[in-house]
Design a protein around this motif. Structure first.
Motif, PDB file in Angstrom:
ATOM      1  N   ALA A 207       0.842  -1.196   0.000  1.00 30.38           N
ATOM      2  CA  ALA A 207       0.000   0.000   0.000  1.00 30.38           C
ATOM      3  C   ALA A 207       0.883   1.255   0.000  1.00 30.38           C
ATOM      4  O   ALA A 207       1.779   1.402   0.837  1.00 30.38           O
ATOM      5  N   ASP A 208       0.635   2.161  -0.945  1.00 26.34           N
ATOM      6  CA  ASP A 208       1.451   3.369  -1.067  1.00 26.34           C
ATOM      7  C   ASP A 208       1.184   4.342   0.080  1.00 26.34           C
ATOM      8  O   ASP A 208       0.051   4.480   0.558  1.00 26.34           O
ATOM      9  N   SER A 209       2.235   5.046   0.471  1.00 24.86           N
ATOM     10  CA  SER A 209       2.109   6.167   1.407  1.00 24.86           C
ATOM     11  C   SER A 209       2.155   7.472   0.607  1.00 24.86           C
ATOM     12  O   SER A 209       2.317   7.468  -0.612  1.00 24.86           O
ATOM     13  N   ALA A 210       2.051   8.614   1.295  1.00 21.60           N
ATOM     14  CA  ALA A 210       2.133   9.912   0.630  1.00 21.60           C
ATOM     15  C   ALA A 210       3.564  10.279   0.280  1.00 21.60           C
ATOM     16  O   ALA A 210       3.797  11.180  -0.535  1.00 21.60           O
ATOM     17  N   ALA A 211       4.553   9.598   0.867  1.00 16.45           N
ATOM     18  CA  ALA A 211       5.958   9.969   0.703  1.00 16.45           C
ATOM     19  C   ALA A 211       6.635   9.163  -0.400  1.00 16.45           C
ATOM     20  O   ALA A 211       6.366   7.973  -0.587  1.00 16.45           O
ATOM     21  N   SER A 212       7.523   9.835  -1.139  1.00 20.06           N
ATOM     22  CA  SER A 212       8.383   9.187  -2.130  1.00 20.06           C
ATOM     23  C   SER A 212       9.811   9.657  -1.893  1.00 20.06           C
ATOM     24  O   SER A 212      10.040  10.794  -1.475  1.00 20.06           O
TER      25      SER A 212
ATOM     26  N   VAL B 284       6.187  14.594  -1.429  1.00 22.31           N
ATOM     27  CA  VAL B 284       4.978  14.248  -0.681  1.00 22.31           C
ATOM     28  C   VAL B 284       3.778  14.537  -1.569  1.00 22.31           C
ATOM     29  O   VAL B 284       3.604  15.661  -2.049  1.00 22.31           O
ATOM     30  N   GLN B 285       2.959  13.532  -1.801  1.00 24.55           N
ATOM     31  CA  GLN B 285       1.759  13.674  -2.635  1.00 24.55           C
ATOM     32  C   GLN B 285       0.662  12.795  -2.069  1.00 24.55           C
ATOM     33  O   GLN B 285       0.865  11.602  -1.843  1.00 24.55           O
ATOM     34  N   PRO B 286      -0.524  13.362  -1.824  1.00 24.09           N
ATOM     35  CA  PRO B 286      -1.609  12.553  -1.258  1.00 24.09           C
ATOM     36  C   PRO B 286      -1.956  11.355  -2.150  1.00 24.09           C
ATOM     37  O   PRO B 286      -1.928  11.462  -3.376  1.00 24.09           O
ATOM     38  N   VAL B 287      -2.278  10.261  -1.525  1.00 19.95           N
ATOM     39  CA  VAL B 287      -2.704   9.080  -2.268  1.00 19.95           C
ATOM     40  C   VAL B 287      -4.190   9.159  -2.577  1.00 19.95           C
ATOM     41  O   VAL B 287      -4.628   8.842  -3.688  1.00 19.95           O
ATOM     42  N   ASN B 288      -4.995   9.594  -1.600  1.00 19.24           N
ATOM     43  CA  ASN B 288      -6.445   9.607  -1.768  1.00 19.24           C
ATOM     44  C   ASN B 288      -7.064  10.993  -1.677  1.00 19.24           C
ATOM     45  O   ASN B 288      -7.867  11.375  -2.525  1.00 19.24           O
ATOM     46  N   ASP B 289      -6.707  11.779  -0.654  1.00 16.66           N
ATOM     47  CA  ASP B 289      -7.416  13.032  -0.390  1.00 16.66           C
ATOM     48  C   ASP B 289      -6.438  14.170  -0.151  1.00 16.66           C
ATOM     49  O   ASP B 289      -5.428  14.016   0.547  1.00 16.66           O
TER      50      ASP B 289
ATOM     51  N   GLY C 271      -5.499  17.860   1.596  1.00 19.71           N
ATOM     52  CA  GLY C 271      -5.687  18.387   2.947  1.00 19.71           C
ATOM     53  C   GLY C 271      -4.365  18.934   3.436  1.00 19.71           C
ATOM     54  O   GLY C 271      -3.550  19.437   2.651  1.00 19.71           O
ATOM     55  N   ASN C 272      -4.114  18.863   4.758  1.00 21.34           N
ATOM     56  CA  ASN C 272      -2.813  19.244   5.306  1.00 21.34           C
ATOM     57  C   ASN C 272      -1.843  18.096   5.042  1.00 21.34           C
ATOM     58  O   ASN C 272      -1.609  17.232   5.888  1.00 21.34           O
ATOM     59  N   THR C 273      -1.258  18.098   3.866  1.00 19.14           N
ATOM     60  CA  THR C 273      -0.500  16.954   3.372  1.00 19.14           C
ATOM     61  C   THR C 273       0.866  16.825   4.026  1.00 19.14           C
ATOM     62  O   THR C 273       1.399  15.716   4.169  1.00 19.14           O
ATOM     63  N   PHE C 274       1.449  17.956   4.426  1.00 22.08           N
ATOM     64  CA  PHE C 274       2.761  17.935   5.086  1.00 22.08           C
ATOM     65  C   PHE C 274       2.688  18.787   6.331  1.00 22.08           C
ATOM     66  O   PHE C 274       2.287  19.951   6.264  1.00 22.08           O
ATOM     67  N   LEU C 275       3.063  18.231   7.484  1.00 20.21           N
ATOM     68  CA  LEU C 275       2.952  18.939   8.758  1.00 20.21           C
ATOM     69  C   LEU C 275       4.260  18.886   9.529  1.00 20.21           C
ATOM     70  O   LEU C 275       4.928  17.853   9.558  1.00 20.21           O
ATOM     71  N   VAL C 276       4.589  20.025  10.143  1.00 21.81           N
ATOM     72  CA  VAL C 276       5.633  20.073  11.163  1.00 21.81           C
ATOM     73  C   VAL C 276       4.973  20.586  12.431  1.00 21.81           C
ATOM     74  O   VAL C 276       4.348  21.654  12.421  1.00 21.81           O
ATOM     75  N   LYS C 277       5.086  19.824  13.521  1.00 20.94           N
ATOM     76  CA  LYS C 277       4.382  20.149  14.749  1.00 20.94           C
ATOM     77  C   LYS C 277       5.350  20.453  15.887  1.00 20.94           C
ATOM     78  O   LYS C 277       6.494  19.996  15.894  1.00 20.94           O
ATOM     79  N   SER C 278       4.862  21.214  16.856  1.00 23.49           N
ATOM     80  CA  SER C 278       5.609  21.425  18.093  1.00 23.49           C
ATOM     81  C   SER C 278       5.490  20.188  18.971  1.00 23.49           C
ATOM     82  O   SER C 278       4.697  19.275  18.684  1.00 23.49           O
ATOM     83  N   ASN C 279       6.273  20.152  20.035  1.00 23.28           N
ATOM     84  CA  ASN C 279       6.200  19.038  20.970  1.00 23.28           C
ATOM     85  C   ASN C 279       4.802  18.872  21.551  1.00 23.28           C
ATOM     86  O   ASN C 279       4.372  17.769  21.873  1.00 23.28           O
ATOM     87  N   ALA C 280       4.074  19.990  21.640  1.00 24.95           N
ATOM     88  CA  ALA C 280       2.714  19.954  22.184  1.00 24.95           C
ATOM     89  C   ALA C 280       1.690  19.494  21.150  1.00 24.95           C
ATOM     90  O   ALA C 280       0.507  19.343  21.471  1.00 24.95           O
ATOM     91  N   GLY C 281       2.135  19.293  19.912  1.00 21.60           N
ATOM     92  CA  GLY C 281       1.227  18.813  18.884  1.00 21.60           C
ATOM     93  C   GLY C 281       0.573  19.888  18.047  1.00 21.60           C
ATOM     94  O   GLY C 281      -0.326  19.587  17.257  1.00 21.60           O
ATOM     95  N   ASN C 282       1.027  21.146  18.193  1.00 21.55           N
ATOM     96  CA  ASN C 282       0.448  22.240  17.419  1.00 21.55           C
ATOM     97  C   ASN C 282       1.167  22.389  16.078  1.00 21.55           C
ATOM     98  O   ASN C 282       2.394  22.256  16.003  1.00 21.55           O
TER      99      ASN C 282
END
Length: 275
Positions: A41-46, A54-59, A61-72
């Motif tokens: 099964a393919d992921s979004a990453a190549s 990074v390319q969405p497989v199905n939908d 949206g927020n396709t690439f994220l960098v988050k803080s330690n708190a998850g923001n």
């Protein structure tokens, strides 16, 4: 948190393994290939030896994220709206601001007329002693400015030196995110006021019709404001009606009042991002 494979057989965890989508056993080379699960099964990453894609497989949206330690979210690539958002506010990273404005001293001798839409200078320019008629962009029924919008076209005959001050020439495709403006009267008696942000097709052929405007549309407007005079400043967040403005258009900010009791200082800010 990782999952230990200790004591497990491959049949129980192979789907959780990550591999490169290829039939040969070459690993990473110059060809960008999908990262996939153990069952294909393919992921979004190549990946390749030089590229991370990074390319969405199905939908989308927020396709690439960098988050803080708190998850923001600190960085988000929104492939639905073609925007890159950053910071705690998640504002488009290519957000910019444009300004229109004029002082009451500049309008004092310009002979404004009631129920007339006037273009306001762009980027800190001014009327320079020119009559307001040089900036007129159509008339309106008394107190019904938003029923009768500014003119959708302009044919220049003898006002090129004046009206060019009010042109914001858009050099890239942009999206208008917000338009907010302030205005203040110079006497104790105000009037009903209103503003519009307009976009036009402009003639840039350098011929006899150079600078003429056509195909005008309302980008943003707002309800009429009852201005009671110089005792207070009035503010309005306008409603964006047509957000996308294509490269090569001219944008204008216009102002109108139903009487001429006061001269006005106007300060308008347009928030936008490049598409």
């Amino acid at each position: 948190m990782g999952v230990s494979k200790t004591g497990k057989t491959p049949a129980s965890y192979y789907k959780s393994d990550v591999s490169v989508s290829q039939t040969s056993n070459t690993g990473f080379d110059s060809t960008t290939r999908k990262l996939c699960s153990g069952d294909g099964a393919d992921s979004a990453a190549s990946l390749s030896d030089d590229v991370l894609s990074v390319q969405p497989v199905n939908d989308d949206g927020n396709t690439f994220l960098v988050k803080s330690n708190a998850g923001n979210n600190i960085l988000a690539v929104d492939t639905t709206n073609s925007k890159i958002l950053g910071g705690a506010s998640q504002t488009a990273l290519n957000t910019q601001y444009a300004h229109f404005g004029i002082t009451y001293a500049d309008t004092a001798g310009a002979s404004f007329l009631a129920d007339t839409h006037y273009a306001i200078p762009f980027g800190g320019s001014h009327y320079g002693g020119a009559t307001a008629a040089n900036y007129a962009m159509g008339t309106s029924t008394t107190s019904s400015f938003n029923d009768t919008n500014p003119a959708t076209s302009l044919t220049i005959s003898s006002t090129a030196h004046s009206i060019v001050r009010a042109y914001w020439y858009v050099m890239d495709d942009i999206t208008i995110d917000a338009v907010k403006w302030f205005h203040g009267a110079d006497t104790a008696t105000g009037e009903t006021t209103a503003a519009h942000l307009m976009a036009y097709t402009v003639d840039i052929a350098n011929g006899s019709t150079g600078g003429d405007l056509s195909s005008g549309v309302v980008v943003a407007d707002g309800a009429n404001i009852t201005n009671a005079g110089y005792e207070q400043i009035y503010y309005q967040a306008m409603t964006v009606q047509s957000a996308d403005v294509d490269a090569g258009k001219v944008i204008m900010f216009t102002f109108a009042s139903d009487t001429v009791n006061s001269d006005y200082s106007i300060n308008a800010t347009v928030k936008y991002h490049i598409r």
